[in-house]
Design a protein around this motif. Structure first.
Motif, PDB file in Angstrom:
ATOM      1  N   LEU A 247       0.804  -1.219   0.000  1.00  0.00           N
ATOM      2  CA  LEU A 247       0.000   0.000   0.000  1.00  0.00           C
ATOM      3  C   LEU A 247       0.839   1.273   0.000  1.00  0.00           C
ATOM      4  O   LEU A 247       0.530   2.230  -0.722  1.00  0.00           O
ATOM      5  CB  LEU A 247      -0.932  -0.017   1.219  1.00  0.00           C
ATOM      6  N   VAL A 248       1.906   1.295   0.790  1.00  0.00           N
ATOM      7  CA  VAL A 248       2.714   2.523   0.900  1.00  0.00           C
ATOM      8  C   VAL A 248       3.388   2.893  -0.422  1.00  0.00           C
ATOM      9  O   VAL A 248       3.242   4.031  -0.894  1.00  0.00           O
ATOM     10  CB  VAL A 248       3.752   2.396   2.035  1.00  0.00           C
ATOM     11  N   PRO A 249       4.144   1.975  -1.064  1.00  0.00           N
ATOM     12  CA  PRO A 249       4.748   2.360  -2.347  1.00  0.00           C
ATOM     13  C   PRO A 249       3.721   2.673  -3.429  1.00  0.00           C
ATOM     14  O   PRO A 249       3.942   3.553  -4.260  1.00  0.00           O
ATOM     15  CB  PRO A 249       5.606   1.140  -2.723  1.00  0.00           C
ATOM     16  N   MET A 250       2.579   1.959  -3.433  1.00  0.00           N
ATOM     17  CA  MET A 250       1.555   2.276  -4.421  1.00  0.00           C
ATOM     18  C   MET A 250       0.994   3.671  -4.187  1.00  0.00           C
ATOM     19  O   MET A 250       0.712   4.421  -5.130  1.00  0.00           O
ATOM     20  CB  MET A 250       0.426   1.248  -4.384  1.00  0.00           C
ATOM     21  N   GLY A 251       0.836   4.032  -2.896  1.00  0.00           N
ATOM     22  CA  GLY A 251       0.375   5.369  -2.567  1.00  0.00           C
ATOM     23  C   GLY A 251       1.341   6.442  -3.047  1.00  0.00           C
ATOM     24  O   GLY A 251       0.924   7.509  -3.512  1.00  0.00           O
ATOM     25  N   LEU A 252       2.636   6.162  -2.968  1.00  0.00           N
ATOM     26  CA  LEU A 252       3.637   7.120  -3.448  1.00  0.00           C
ATOM     27  C   LEU A 252       3.572   7.275  -4.968  1.00  0.00           C
ATOM     28  O   LEU A 252       3.662   8.394  -5.490  1.00  0.00           O
ATOM     29  CB  LEU A 252       5.043   6.668  -3.024  1.00  0.00           C
ATOM     30  N   ILE A 253       3.421   6.153  -5.656  1.00  0.00           N
ATOM     31  CA  ILE A 253       3.316   6.199  -7.123  1.00  0.00           C
ATOM     32  C   ILE A 253       2.108   7.027  -7.541  1.00  0.00           C
ATOM     33  O   ILE A 253       2.203   7.938  -8.370  1.00  0.00           O
ATOM     34  CB  ILE A 253       3.206   4.768  -7.700  1.00  0.00           C
ATOM     35  N   LEU A 254       0.958   6.716  -6.945  1.00  0.00           N
ATOM     36  CA  LEU A 254      -0.262   7.456  -7.264  1.00  0.00           C
ATOM     37  C   LEU A 254      -0.140   8.920  -6.856  1.00  0.00           C
ATOM     38  O   LEU A 254      -0.578   9.817  -7.590  1.00  0.00           O
ATOM     39  CB  LEU A 254      -1.461   6.821  -6.551  1.00  0.00           C
ATOM     40  N   GLY A 255       0.469   9.152  -5.694  1.00  0.00           N
ATOM     41  CA  GLY A 255       0.575  10.507  -5.186  1.00  0.00           C
ATOM     42  C   GLY A 255       1.365  11.427  -6.099  1.00  0.00           C
ATOM     43  O   GLY A 255       0.982  12.586  -6.310  1.00  0.00           O
ATOM     44  N   ILE A 256       2.454  10.922  -6.658  1.00  0.00           N
ATOM     45  CA  ILE A 256       3.291  11.746  -7.541  1.00  0.00           C
ATOM     46  C   ILE A 256       2.530  12.167  -8.784  1.00  0.00           C
ATOM     47  O   ILE A 256       2.458  13.353  -9.136  1.00  0.00           O
ATOM     48  CB  ILE A 256       4.582  10.985  -7.921  1.00  0.00           C
ATOM     49  N   TYR A 257       1.924  11.195  -9.473  1.00  0.00           N
ATOM     50  CA  TYR A 257       1.254  11.493 -10.741  1.00  0.00           C
ATOM     51  C   TYR A 257      -0.070  12.231 -10.516  1.00  0.00           C
ATOM     52  O   TYR A 257      -0.383  13.181 -11.252  1.00  0.00           O
ATOM     53  CB  TYR A 257       1.039  10.203 -11.539  1.00  0.00           C
ATOM     54  N   ALA A 258      -0.827  11.812  -9.499  1.00  0.00           N
ATOM     55  CA  ALA A 258      -2.081  12.515  -9.203  1.00  0.00           C
ATOM     56  C   ALA A 258      -1.789  13.938  -8.734  1.00  0.00           C
ATOM     57  O   ALA A 258      -2.535  14.874  -9.058  1.00  0.00           O
ATOM     58  CB  ALA A 258      -2.870  11.749  -8.144  1.00  0.00           C
ATOM     59  N   GLY A 259      -0.690  14.121  -7.980  1.00  0.00           N
ATOM     60  CA  GLY A 259      -0.321  15.451  -7.528  1.00  0.00           C
ATOM     61  C   GLY A 259       0.003  16.387  -8.680  1.00  0.00           C
ATOM     62  O   GLY A 259      -0.370  17.566  -8.671  1.00  0.00           O
ATOM     63  N   LEU A 260       0.715  15.874  -9.688  1.00  0.00           N
ATOM     64  CA  LEU A 260       1.037  16.690 -10.865  1.00  0.00           C
ATOM     65  C   LEU A 260      -0.219  17.081 -11.634  1.00  0.00           C
ATOM     66  O   LEU A 260      -0.315  18.192 -12.165  1.00  0.00           O
ATOM     67  CB  LEU A 260       2.002  15.921 -11.777  1.00  0.00           C
ATOM     68  N   ILE A 261      -1.181  16.159 -11.695  1.00  0.00           N
ATOM     69  CA  ILE A 261      -2.435  16.464 -12.384  1.00  0.00           C
ATOM     70  C   ILE A 261      -3.240  17.489 -11.594  1.00  0.00           C
ATOM     71  O   ILE A 261      -3.825  18.424 -12.158  1.00  0.00           O
ATOM     72  CB  ILE A 261      -3.249  15.173 -12.604  1.00  0.00           C
ATOM     73  N   PHE A 262      -3.256  17.341 -10.264  1.00  0.00           N
ATOM     74  CA  PHE A 262      -3.972  18.299  -9.420  1.00  0.00           C
ATOM     75  C   PHE A 262      -3.342  19.682  -9.513  1.00  0.00           C
ATOM     76  O   PHE A 262      -4.031  20.706  -9.394  1.00  0.00           O
ATOM     77  CB  PHE A 262      -3.950  17.806  -7.965  1.00  0.00           C
ATOM     78  N   TRP A 263      -2.041  19.737  -9.769  1.00  0.00           N
ATOM     79  CA  TRP A 263      -1.304  20.996  -9.865  1.00  0.00           C
ATOM     80  C   TRP A 263      -1.721  21.801 -11.094  1.00  0.00           C
ATOM     81  O   TRP A 263      -1.533  23.015 -11.155  1.00  0.00           O
ATOM     82  CB  TRP A 263       0.190  20.679  -9.896  1.00  0.00           C
ATOM     83  N   GLN A 264      -2.319  21.172 -12.106  1.00  0.00           N
ATOM     84  CA  GLN A 264      -2.613  21.864 -13.366  1.00  0.00           C
ATOM     85  C   GLN A 264      -3.585  23.048 -13.230  1.00  0.00           C
ATOM     86  O   GLN A 264      -3.359  24.035 -13.953  1.00  0.00           O
ATOM     87  CB  GLN A 264      -3.129  20.844 -14.392  1.00  0.00           C
ATOM     88  N   PRO A 265      -4.683  23.085 -12.543  1.00  0.00           N
ATOM     89  CA  PRO A 265      -5.279  21.997 -11.757  1.00  0.00           C
ATOM     90  C   PRO A 265      -6.355  21.255 -12.558  1.00  0.00           C
ATOM     91  O   PRO A 265      -7.047  21.844 -13.402  1.00  0.00           O
ATOM     92  CB  PRO A 265      -5.916  22.763 -10.603  1.00  0.00           C
ATOM     93  N   ASP A 266      -6.524  19.961 -12.240  1.00  0.00           N
ATOM     94  CA  ASP A 266      -7.584  19.143 -12.838  1.00  0.00           C
ATOM     95  C   ASP A 266      -8.117  18.224 -11.742  1.00  0.00           C
ATOM     96  O   ASP A 266      -7.635  17.107 -11.551  1.00  0.00           O
ATOM     97  CB  ASP A 266      -7.035  18.336 -14.011  1.00  0.00           C
ATOM     98  N   LEU A 267      -9.099  18.736 -11.008  1.00  0.00           N
ATOM     99  CA  LEU A 267      -9.615  18.027  -9.836  1.00  0.00           C
ATOM    100  C   LEU A 267     -10.284  16.711 -10.202  1.00  0.00           C
ATOM    101  O   LEU A 267     -10.072  15.685  -9.547  1.00  0.00           O
ATOM    102  CB  LEU A 267     -10.601  18.931  -9.091  1.00  0.00           C
ATOM    103  N   SER A 268     -11.101  16.711 -11.268  1.00  0.00           N
ATOM    104  CA  SER A 268     -11.835  15.499 -11.637  1.00  0.00           C
ATOM    105  C   SER A 268     -10.885  14.392 -12.085  1.00  0.00           C
ATOM    106  O   SER A 268     -11.071  13.221 -11.731  1.00  0.00           O
ATOM    107  CB  SER A 268     -12.848  15.805 -12.741  1.00  0.00           C
ATOM    108  N   ALA A 269      -9.847  14.740 -12.859  1.00  0.00           N
ATOM    109  CA  ALA A 269      -8.884  13.730 -13.302  1.00  0.00           C
ATOM    110  C   ALA A 269      -8.086  13.188 -12.118  1.00  0.00           C
ATOM    111  O   ALA A 269      -7.755  11.994 -12.071  1.00  0.00           O
ATOM    112  CB  ALA A 269      -7.946  14.326 -14.349  1.00  0.00           C
TER     113      ALA A 269
END
Length: 341
Positions: free
Chosen positions: A93-115
């Motif tokens: 769970l922890v490494p998967m959370g890091l993987i998701l966090g990095i890419y989802a964080g970059l998308i949220f930064w655009q920002p794109d909340l729904s994606a």
């Protein structure tokens, strides 16, 4: 739009040439390219509608659309490789959370909340399907609720959308402008619609009638009956996708097929549900219908992957029964004199 459809169809043919297990060789280059694209679009992308999401001028290429399919493919391979340690927090769970966090964080930064939310939901779903135990499922649910609360509290967009959604339930007059313009279009369409191309709502201020609001345009022009048929087509797609997942020869195939099916179905039902105020406003496109090159090509790539899994499943089933998989025509019980039995 036809250009992107044709490109997507050629990609489907190309994806069918290789067994889906072969994609393992592309994982690292694919994720590295996606990371570069998400960083590039934030600093060098075109600024449209208060966000930087597109690479090419005109909004044709959005890396966040391809990120969904890329993440499904990567996580499916990753989860299969971690089966023996999946239920150990430090390795699962922890490494998967890091993987998701990095890419989802970059998308949220655009920002794109729904994606961002779509990616997090897909990742959690794949982790559960891969065999997570009850303890980790409960942790995922708790973290998911916390993330939603934080997004609502600290994101002006998220807070506004939730507020408008709640007010819309109390009274349509208090709903967002989006819903207030969509409801008259739905009423105008009635049971059978005003005719394709004859709708007026798309010219009267409805936001993004070619993407976010396209389901309202559909209901106005082909009516509730036509809209129900559209919904049933997506239900049919979901059923076929889950059938392919169930019949897949291994866990990898099941995760890939289920991930693609839920991704496309989730986007479809969110887009349609928003129009009738069943969900807070979201920017999810209506797959295969909304305008947009990235959405069309990435969705068709998902179809290519599903077809690949179905073909491999059928091939392995045929080989296990001792039959050749070379026949391209199945005319059993109805060969009607045909030369191929």
């Amino acid at each position: 739009q036809i250009k992107w459809i044709v490109l997507g169809l050629f990609i489907i043919l190309a994806m069918n040439l290789f067994n889906y297990h072969w994609y393992k060789k592309l994982l690292l280059p694919m994720m590295a390219l996606l990371l570069l694209a998400l960083v590039y679009v934030k600093f060098m992308g075109e600024f449209r509608n208060n966000a930087q999401r597109t690479i090419l001028e005109g909004g044709s290429v959005q890396p966040s659309e391809f990120a969904m399919l890329a993440m499904i493919i990567y996580l499916s391979f990753w989860l299969v490789s971690k089966q023996e340690v999946l239920n150990k927090m430090a390795f699962g769970l922890v490494p998967m959370g890091l993987i998701l966090g990095i890419y989802a964080g970059l998308i949220f930064w655009q920002p794109d909340l729904s994606a961002t939310l779509t990616m997090l939901i897909l990742g959690a779903l794949l982790f559960i399907l891969a065999g997570a135990d009850l303890r980790q499922i409960l942790i995922i649910l708790a973290v998911g609720i916390l993330v939603i609360i934080l997004l609502v509290l600290f994101s002006d967009t998220g807070r506004t959308r939730i507020d408008q959604f709640i007010k819309g339930f109390i009274s349509p007059k208090e709903a967002s402008d989006h819903i207030q313009l969509a409801i008259p279009a739905i009423v105008s369409g009635g049971w059978f619609g005003v005719g394709i191309g004859r709708g007026s709502a798309k010219f009267e201020g409805m936001p993004y009638p070619w993407t976010d609001s396209i389901f309202a345009v559909i209901i106005e022009e082909i009516g509730i009956v036509g809209a129900v048929l559209i919904v049933l087509l997506y239900v049919l797609f979901m059923w076929r996708g889950l059938t392919i997942a169930k019949n897949a020869p291994d866990l990898l195939g099941r995760l890939l097929a289920a991930g693609v099916t839920f991704w496309i179905s989730f986007d479809a039902f969110i887009n349609m549900g928003v129009i009738v105020n069943l969900f807070p406003f979201a920017g999810n496109a209506l797959p295969f219908i909304s305008a947009g090159g990235s959405s069309m090509v990435s969705s068709l790539m998902g179809i290519g992957l599903l077809m690949n899994i179905a073909r491999v499943s059928k091939q392995q089933a045929a080989n296990s029964e001792g039959r050749s998989f070379g026949a391209v025509v199945d005319m059993r019980r109805r060969d009607r004199g045909g030369r191929v039995s």
